[in-house]
Design a protein around this motif. Structure first.
Motif, PDB file in Angstrom:
ATOM      1  N   TYR A  72      -0.640  26.460 -38.116  1.00 30.76           N
ATOM      2  CA  TYR A  72      -0.364  25.174 -37.478  1.00 30.76           C
ATOM      3  C   TYR A  72       0.997  25.251 -36.795  1.00 30.76           C
ATOM      4  CZ  TYR A  72       0.301  20.140 -36.927  1.00 30.76           C
ATOM      5  OH  TYR A  72       0.504  18.890 -36.408  1.00 30.76           O
ATOM      6  N   VAL A  73       1.035  24.947 -35.500  1.00 28.00           N
ATOM      7  CA  VAL A  73       2.282  25.000 -34.741  1.00 28.00           C
ATOM      8  C   VAL A  73       3.013  23.665 -34.899  1.00 28.00           C
ATOM      9  CG1 VAL A  73       3.351  25.375 -32.486  1.00 28.00           C
ATOM     10  CG2 VAL A  73       1.244  26.592 -33.079  1.00 28.00           C
ATOM     11  N   LEU A  74       4.201  23.720 -35.490  1.00 27.23           N
ATOM     12  CA  LEU A  74       5.020  22.520 -35.669  1.00 27.23           C
ATOM     13  C   LEU A  74       5.817  22.200 -34.409  1.00 27.23           C
ATOM     14  CD1 LEU A  74       6.379  23.299 -39.236  1.00 27.23           C
ATOM     15  CD2 LEU A  74       4.758  21.494 -38.627  1.00 27.23           C
ATOM     16  N   LYS A  75       6.418  23.254 -33.795  1.00 28.30           N
ATOM     17  CA  LYS A  75       7.175  23.042 -32.554  1.00 28.30           C
ATOM     18  C   LYS A  75       7.223  24.341 -31.768  1.00 28.30           C
ATOM     19  CE  LYS A  75      11.999  23.861 -33.876  1.00 28.30           C
ATOM     20  NZ  LYS A  75      13.335  23.281 -33.976  1.00 28.30           N
ATOM     21  N   GLY A  76       7.432  24.193 -30.463  1.00 30.74           N
ATOM     22  CA  GLY A  76       7.522  25.355 -29.585  1.00 30.74           C
ATOM     23  C   GLY A  76       6.174  25.774 -29.031  1.00 30.74           C
ATOM     24  N   GLN A  77       6.178  26.894 -28.336  1.00 27.30           N
ATOM     25  CA  GLN A  77       4.969  27.480 -27.752  1.00 27.30           C
ATOM     26  C   GLN A  77       4.883  28.923 -28.229  1.00 27.30           C
ATOM     27  OE1 GLN A  77       2.727  26.094 -25.295  1.00 27.30           O
ATOM     28  NE2 GLN A  77       3.705  24.153 -25.784  1.00 27.30           N
ATOM     29  N   VAL A  78       3.735  29.308 -28.765  1.00 31.23           N
ATOM     30  CA  VAL A  78       3.563  30.680 -29.240  1.00 31.23           C
ATOM     31  C   VAL A  78       2.340  31.309 -28.581  1.00 31.23           C
ATOM     32  CG1 VAL A  78       4.717  30.305 -31.456  1.00 31.23           C
ATOM     33  CG2 VAL A  78       2.249  29.964 -31.287  1.00 31.23           C
ATOM     34  N   ARG A  79       2.462  32.595 -28.336  1.00 29.35           N
ATOM     35  CA  ARG A  79       1.352  33.381 -27.788  1.00 29.35           C
ATOM     36  C   ARG A  79       0.902  34.327 -28.890  1.00 29.35           C
ATOM     37  NH1 ARG A  79       0.387  38.289 -24.775  1.00 29.35           N
ATOM     38  NH2 ARG A  79      -1.176  37.909 -23.160  1.00 29.35           N
ATOM     39  N   MET A  80      -0.369  34.206 -29.282  1.00 31.07           N
ATOM     40  CA  MET A  80      -0.925  35.023 -30.355  1.00 31.07           C
ATOM     41  C   MET A  80      -1.930  35.997 -29.753  1.00 31.07           C
ATOM     42  SD  MET A  80      -3.514  35.615 -32.872  1.00 31.07           S
ATOM     43  CE  MET A  80      -4.628  34.250 -32.856  1.00 31.07           C
ATOM     44  N   GLU A  81      -1.747  37.279 -30.062  1.00 31.57           N
ATOM     45  CA  GLU A  81      -2.676  38.325 -29.625  1.00 31.57           C
ATOM     46  C   GLU A  81      -3.329  38.922 -30.861  1.00 31.57           C
ATOM     47  OE1 GLU A  81      -1.175  41.270 -26.882  1.00 31.57           O
ATOM     48  OE2 GLU A  81       0.360  39.867 -26.194  1.00 31.57           O
ATOM     49  N   GLU A  82      -4.659  38.911 -30.865  1.00 29.84           N
ATOM     50  CA  GLU A  82      -5.416  39.452 -31.990  1.00 29.84           C
ATOM     51  C   GLU A  82      -6.795  39.868 -31.470  1.00 29.84           C
ATOM     52  OE1 GLU A  82      -6.005  37.862 -36.412  1.00 29.84           O
ATOM     53  OE2 GLU A  82      -7.207  36.744 -34.961  1.00 29.84           O
ATOM     54  N   GLY A  83      -7.229  41.043 -31.849  1.00 30.17           N
ATOM     55  CA  GLY A  83      -8.561  41.493 -31.462  1.00 30.17           C
ATOM     56  C   GLY A  83      -8.775  41.602 -29.964  1.00 30.17           C
ATOM     57  N   GLY A  84      -7.723  41.930 -29.217  1.00 27.00           N
ATOM     58  CA  GLY A  84      -7.855  42.096 -27.769  1.00 27.00           C
ATOM     59  C   GLY A  84      -7.818  40.790 -26.985  1.00 27.00           C
ATOM     60  N   GLU A  85      -7.614  39.672 -27.655  1.00 26.32           N
ATOM     61  CA  GLU A  85      -7.537  38.379 -26.974  1.00 26.32           C
ATOM     62  C   GLU A  85      -6.163  37.765 -27.188  1.00 26.32           C
ATOM     63  OE1 GLU A  85     -10.640  35.594 -27.783  1.00 26.32           O
ATOM     64  OE2 GLU A  85     -12.182  37.144 -27.816  1.00 26.32           O
ATOM     65  N   ALA A  86      -5.710  36.994 -26.203  1.00 24.81           N
ATOM     66  CA  ALA A  86      -4.418  36.311 -26.303  1.00 24.81           C
ATOM     67  C   ALA A  86      -4.609  34.831 -25.989  1.00 24.81           C
ATOM     68  CB  ALA A  86      -3.422  36.924 -25.329  1.00 24.81           C
ATOM     69  N   HIS A  87      -3.936  33.972 -26.768  1.00 22.49           N
ATOM     70  CA  HIS A  87      -3.996  32.525 -26.567  1.00 22.49           C
ATOM     71  C   HIS A  87      -2.610  31.942 -26.793  1.00 22.49           C
ATOM     72  CE1 HIS A  87      -8.402  32.569 -26.545  1.00 22.49           C
ATOM     73  NE2 HIS A  87      -8.301  33.431 -27.532  1.00 22.49           N
ATOM     74  N   VAL A  88      -2.290  30.864 -26.075  1.00 19.83           N
ATOM     75  CA  VAL A  88      -1.021  30.163 -26.243  1.00 19.83           C
ATOM     76  C   VAL A  88      -1.306  28.837 -26.940  1.00 19.83           C
ATOM     77  CG1 VAL A  88       0.937  29.086 -25.049  1.00 19.83           C
ATOM     78  CG2 VAL A  88       0.018  31.263 -24.226  1.00 19.83           C
ATOM     79  N   TYR A  89      -0.479  28.522 -27.944  1.00 21.59           N
ATOM     80  CA  TYR A  89      -0.630  27.298 -28.722  1.00 21.59           C
ATOM     81  C   TYR A  89       0.689  26.545 -28.755  1.00 21.59           C
ATOM     82  CZ  TYR A  89      -4.759  29.769 -30.350  1.00 21.59           C
ATOM     83  OH  TYR A  89      -5.937  30.464 -30.404  1.00 21.59           O
TER      84      TYR A  89
END
Length: 123
Positions: A72-89
């Motif tokens: 769960y993202v409390l603050k900020g922007q994070v980019r997560m890369e896992e299994g060849g896919e990337a998403h920003v939350y």
């Protein structure tokens, strides 16, 4: 305050599954953030709840966690890369990490904070 925040997050993640068929009482708002079915390797489960702070621009090395679970993202922007896919939350968003090799990067302005729930077998 911190305990109330952690309790709120846990309730927000667990309550939709526990109370799905029950109407919310007046004064309480429920919004499902994530629903995920998982197969447990055992009937015993160890749960870790971690608060992680990432400095602006910080990117973790490739790593794994003890187990899968919601993040769960409390603050900020994070980019997560896992299994060849990337998403920003961003703040208020939840994502599922499988426990496989991954990286996470703070791509926003200022610090990023996350709550990480790890679901593992007790040792």
């Amino acid at each position: 305050m911190k305990r109330a925040c952690v309790l709120s997050i846990c309730l927000a993640v667990a309550a939709p599954a526990l109370l799905a068929d029950e109407p919310a009482p007046e004064g309480l708002t429920r919004a499902p953030l994530l629903e995920r079915q998982i197969e447990l390797p055992t009937n015993r489960l160890k749960t870790n709840l971690l608060r992680v702070t990432l400095a602006q621009g910080y990117k973790t090395p490739l790593h794994t966690h003890e187990g899968p679970g919601p993040r769960y993202v409390l603050k900020g922007q994070v980019r997560m890369e896992e299994g060849g896919e990337a998403h920003v939350y961003g703040p208020g968003e939840v994502f599922w990490e499988t426990g496989t090799w991954m990286t996470i990067e703070n791509v926003g302005q200022g610090e990023a904070e996350l709550l990480i729930v790890e679901l593992t077998s007790p040792k």
